[in-house]
Design a protein around this motif. Structure first.
Motif, PDB file in Angstrom:
ATOM      1  N   ARG A 145      -4.261  15.544  30.223  1.00 47.21           N
ATOM      2  CA  ARG A 145      -3.969  14.100  30.237  1.00 47.21           C
ATOM      3  C   ARG A 145      -2.483  13.794  30.094  1.00 47.21           C
ATOM      4  O   ARG A 145      -2.078  12.637  30.201  1.00 47.21           O
ATOM      5  N   ILE A 172     -15.436  23.607  28.992  1.00 49.25           N
ATOM      6  CA  ILE A 172     -15.801  22.426  28.192  1.00 49.25           C
ATOM      7  C   ILE A 172     -15.143  21.176  28.784  1.00 49.25           C
ATOM      8  O   ILE A 172     -15.793  20.157  29.027  1.00 49.25           O
ATOM      9  N   ARG A 228      -4.448   7.815  13.834  1.00 49.51           N
ATOM     10  CA  ARG A 228      -5.013   7.109  15.003  1.00 49.51           C
ATOM     11  C   ARG A 228      -6.421   6.631  14.646  1.00 49.51           C
ATOM     12  O   ARG A 228      -7.262   7.430  14.228  1.00 49.51           O
ATOM     13  N   SER A 259     -12.599  11.634  25.079  1.00 54.87           N
ATOM     14  CA  SER A 259     -13.448  11.245  23.960  1.00 54.87           C
ATOM     15  C   SER A 259     -12.619  10.348  23.040  1.00 54.87           C
ATOM     16  O   SER A 259     -11.466  10.665  22.751  1.00 54.87           O
ATOM     17  N   ARG A 288      -7.722  10.182  26.670  1.00 60.22           N
ATOM     18  CA  ARG A 288      -8.587  11.204  26.088  1.00 60.22           C
ATOM     19  C   ARG A 288      -9.987  11.050  26.677  1.00 60.22           C
ATOM     20  O   ARG A 288     -10.449   9.909  26.829  1.00 60.22           O
ATOM     21  N   LEU A 336      -5.528  17.812  26.159  1.00 57.99           N
ATOM     22  CA  LEU A 336      -4.188  17.221  25.991  1.00 57.99           C
ATOM     23  C   LEU A 336      -3.303  17.590  27.177  1.00 57.99           C
ATOM     24  O   LEU A 336      -2.588  16.745  27.720  1.00 57.99           O
ATOM     25  N   PHE A 372     -22.550  15.325  13.870  1.00 52.38           N
ATOM     26  CA  PHE A 372     -22.077  15.360  15.259  1.00 52.38           C
ATOM     27  C   PHE A 372     -23.283  15.319  16.190  1.00 52.38           C
ATOM     28  O   PHE A 372     -24.427  15.515  15.766  1.00 52.38           O
ATOM     29  N   PHE A 422      -4.791  15.929  17.652  1.00 57.05           N
ATOM     30  CA  PHE A 422      -5.389  15.889  16.314  1.00 57.05           C
ATOM     31  C   PHE A 422      -6.293  17.065  15.971  1.00 57.05           C
ATOM     32  O   PHE A 422      -7.216  16.935  15.170  1.00 57.05           O
ATOM     33  N   PRO A 452     -21.393  24.316  21.028  1.00 57.40           N
ATOM     34  CA  PRO A 452     -20.593  23.908  22.188  1.00 57.40           C
ATOM     35  C   PRO A 452     -21.413  23.947  23.477  1.00 57.40           C
ATOM     36  O   PRO A 452     -21.262  23.086  24.344  1.00 57.40           O
ATOM     37  N   VAL A 457     -17.176  16.355   9.198  1.00 53.44           N
ATOM     38  CA  VAL A 457     -18.403  16.911   9.785  1.00 53.44           C
ATOM     39  C   VAL A 457     -18.465  18.450   9.780  1.00 53.44           C
ATOM     40  O   VAL A 457     -19.424  19.035   9.311  1.00 53.44           O
ATOM     41  N   ASN A 458     -17.468  19.125  10.313  1.00 54.17           N
ATOM     42  CA  ASN A 458     -17.488  20.600  10.318  1.00 54.17           C
ATOM     43  C   ASN A 458     -17.110  21.156   8.936  1.00 54.17           C
ATOM     44  O   ASN A 458     -16.465  20.476   8.133  1.00 54.17           O
ATOM     45  N   TRP A 467     -16.247  11.003   8.280  1.00 50.67           N
ATOM     46  CA  TRP A 467     -16.608  12.371   7.918  1.00 50.67           C
ATOM     47  C   TRP A 467     -15.889  13.388   8.823  1.00 50.67           C
ATOM     48  O   TRP A 467     -15.783  13.186  10.044  1.00 50.67           O
TER      49      TRP A 467
HETATM   50  C1  HEM Z   1     -18.015  21.463  20.587  1.00 52.54           C
HETATM   51  C2  HEM Z   1     -17.429  20.564  19.835  1.00 52.54           C
HETATM   52  C3  HEM Z   1     -16.430  19.553  20.333  1.00 52.54           C
HETATM   53  C4  HEM Z   1     -15.736  19.477  21.503  1.00 52.54           C
HETATM   54  C5  HEM Z   1     -15.779  20.439  22.676  1.00 52.54           C
HETATM   55  C6  HEM Z   1     -14.905  18.295  21.452  1.00 52.54           C
HETATM   56  C7  HEM Z   1     -14.043  17.886  22.456  1.00 52.54           C
HETATM   57  C8  HEM Z   1     -13.113  16.867  22.343  1.00 52.54           C
HETATM   58  C9  HEM Z   1     -12.053  16.595  23.282  1.00 52.54           C
HETATM   59  C10 HEM Z   1     -11.798  17.363  24.565  1.00 52.54           C
HETATM   60  C11 HEM Z   1     -11.344  15.550  22.811  1.00 52.54           C
HETATM   61  C12 HEM Z   1     -10.093  14.903  23.435  1.00 52.54           C
HETATM   62  C13 HEM Z   1      -8.847  15.564  22.845  1.00 52.54           C
HETATM   63  C14 HEM Z   1      -7.545  15.022  23.432  1.00 52.54           C
HETATM   64  O1  HEM Z   1      -7.425  14.848  24.644  1.00 52.54           O
HETATM   65  O2  HEM Z   1      -6.609  14.794  22.636  1.00 52.54           O
HETATM   66  C15 HEM Z   1     -11.953  15.145  21.569  1.00 52.54           C
HETATM   67  C16 HEM Z   1     -11.519  14.117  20.772  1.00 52.54           C
HETATM   68  C17 HEM Z   1     -12.102  13.779  19.572  1.00 52.54           C
HETATM   69  N1  HEM Z   1     -13.139  14.414  18.941  1.00 52.54           N
HETATM   70 FE1  HEM Z   1     -14.105  16.040  19.587  1.00 52.54          FE
HETATM   71  N2  HEM Z   1     -15.100  17.661  20.251  1.00 52.54           N
HETATM   72  C18 HEM Z   1     -16.021  18.399  19.547  1.00 52.54           C
HETATM   73  C19 HEM Z   1     -16.506  18.146  18.292  1.00 52.54           C
HETATM   74  C20 HEM Z   1     -16.126  17.092  17.523  1.00 52.54           C
HETATM   75  C21 HEM Z   1     -16.621  16.843  16.198  1.00 52.54           C
HETATM   76  C22 HEM Z   1     -17.596  17.726  15.415  1.00 52.54           C
HETATM   77  C23 HEM Z   1     -16.036  15.702  15.785  1.00 52.54           C
HETATM   78  C24 HEM Z   1     -16.272  15.066  14.447  1.00 52.54           C
HETATM   79  C25 HEM Z   1     -15.406  14.962  13.525  1.00 52.54           C
HETATM   80  C26 HEM Z   1     -15.148  15.231  16.832  1.00 52.54           C
HETATM   81  C27 HEM Z   1     -14.353  14.114  16.804  1.00 52.54           C
HETATM   82  C28 HEM Z   1     -13.402  13.774  17.756  1.00 52.54           C
HETATM   83  C29 HEM Z   1     -12.489  12.655  17.625  1.00 52.54           C
HETATM   84  C30 HEM Z   1     -12.438  11.673  16.466  1.00 52.54           C
HETATM   85  C31 HEM Z   1     -11.668  12.662  18.760  1.00 52.54           C
HETATM   86  C32 HEM Z   1     -10.525  11.702  19.073  1.00 52.54           C
HETATM   87  C33 HEM Z   1      -9.287  12.216  18.353  1.00 52.54           C
HETATM   88  C34 HEM Z   1      -8.109  11.284  18.531  1.00 52.54           C
HETATM   89  O3  HEM Z   1      -8.047  10.254  17.834  1.00 52.54           O
HETATM   90  O4  HEM Z   1      -7.262  11.600  19.350  1.00 52.54           O
HETATM   91  N3  HEM Z   1     -15.237  16.102  17.876  1.00 52.54           N
HETATM   92  N4  HEM Z   1     -13.030  15.957  21.304  1.00 52.54           N
END
Ligand code: HEM
Length: 327
Positions: free
Chosen positions: A325, A30, A83, A47, A45, A322, A125, A294, A130, A188-189, A186
């Motif tokens: 990075r 992933i 955050r 995302s 990050r 994490l 989402f 988180f 995935p 979401v999950n 939200w």
């Molecule tokens: C297959 C599902 C998902 C994958 C593989 C994925 C993957 C990731 C990854 C790799 C990061 C960076 C984490 C880091 O470096 O700290 C991230 C951050 C984030 N993801 Fe996802 N994500 C998924 C689903 C979702 C869903 C459903 C949401 C909705 C709530 C979401 C919301 C977020 C948010 C808000 C962040 C930033 C968090 C922060 O403030 O540090 N993600 N995601």
């Protein structure tokens, strides 16, 4: 039997076998897919890389204490690390982009149990599984000849995976939030909540802004600039805490618990389970929330993950991201 007939017989036998579901992509696969599109992860990050740290506290309502035995919902004031972020993959993303905003929270309970969550300003989402997320990323990886995604490959992916367009459509139909303080976020999950009565209930949550929902006007989108959210939040919190009500939503008959691209209807039962207060916002970018992903695997007891495969994939992928990075 001729070679041709025996090959046909073997093919018929294979087709008659039950189809095995493909294994979900590994956490490394992933994060590799994010890197295939964005380049190697450095200190951001992949995302929601643009963000601002804050702190505050959370207090459960009596209903919250009833609905979950988690120590986060004891009713005591629980310190939180927060955050606020801007969706996408650009650390300099525009604050008026038609992407999600985010609210991520770590709850630190007096017993030492930690609960982490990352929430977005859209009820759904952008990928139902995935594998769809990974395939969507890989479809958009830059073509070596042009440095740009291959438009035909992206179009073919979208045509084969229409559920991946639903979040984008929702975002296109809703103007961006006027403030990090004026949008719902939200989860979401679906998660499973063990109540004081011993029952385990599936639920999703949303953080509703006590300031009300306010979106930018079309005019403001053109004029407000691309970097107003952090300063606006600092000014607000300097005057009074910014508050959100945490609301649990419970599914009705036939609601899909496992697909985060489908929201449950608005008329499903809802219960306010707590209030989050944001009391301080970091002075600049970066801060104590930077080395936090988180979503950890070892969450405070009482609330567990559902079988939603995107949720199952998240925690380990966040840990891999994490570690890359912060290495
Ligand atoms: C297959 C599902 C998902 C994958 C593989 C994925 C993957 C990731 C990854 C790799 C990061 C960076 C984490 C880091 O470096 O700290 C991230 C951050 C984030 N993801 Fe996802 N994500 C998924 C689903 C979702 C869903 C459903 C949401 C909705 C709530 C979401 C919301 C977020 C948010 C808000 C962040 C930033 C968090 C922060 O403030 O540090 N993600 N995601």
């Amino acid at each position: 039997m001729t070679l041709r007939r025996s090959l046909l017989a073997a093919a018929a036998l294979l087709l008659a076998l039950p189809v095995q579901a493909a294994d979900p992509p590994s956490p490394d696969a992933i994060v590799d897919a994010f890197e295939a599109v964005l380049g190697p992860i450095t200190n951001y990050r992949p995302s929601h890389p643009k963000g601002t740290c804050a702190v505050g506290h959370f207090t459960a309502t009596p209903d919250g204490t009833r609905l979950t035995v988690s120590p986060v919902f004891s009713g005591q004031r629980i310190p939180t690390l927060i955050r606020f972020g801007v969706g996408g993959a650009n650390p300099n993303a525009s604050d008026v982009a038609r992407s999600t905003r985010s609210l991520s929270i770590r709850f630190d309970t007096p017993s030492g149990d930690v609960w982490e969550m990352a929430n977005i300003s859209a009820p759904i989402f952008g990928a139902p599984t995935p594998q769809a997320l990974v395939d969507g990323l890989l479809a958009r990886r830059p073509d070596p000849a042009t440095g740009q995604p291959n438009a035909e490959r992206v179009a073919a992916f979208v045509a084969a995976n229409p559920a991946t367009t639903l979040q984008g459509r929702w975002l296109a139909a809703n103007l961006p939030p006027a403030s990090w303080a004026t949008t719902p976020y939200w989860g979401v999950n679906t998660f499973m909540f063990r109540g004081q009565d011993g029952q385990v209930r599936p639920a999703r949550w949303v953080f509703e802004p006590r300031a009300g929902v306010q979106r930018l006007t079309e005019e403001q989108v053109r004029t407000i600039g691309t970097n107003f959210l952090a300063d606006e939040m600092r000014r607000r919190v300097a005057t009074a805490p910014v508050e959100f009500d945490m609301v649990l939503q419970f599914p009705g008959q036939g609601d899909d618990l496992l697909n985060p691209t489908i929201a449950w209807p608005d008329d499903r039962p809802r219960t306010v389970v707590g209030r989050l207060a944001v009391t301080e916002v970091s002075a600049g970018p970066g801060g104590p929330c930077d080395p936090v992903s988180f979503l950890i695997l070892d969450q405070a007891p009482g609330i567990t993950m559902s079988d939603d495969p995107t949720l199952q994939a998240r925690a380990s992928a966040y840990a891999v991201s994490l570690s890359r990075r912060t290495r």
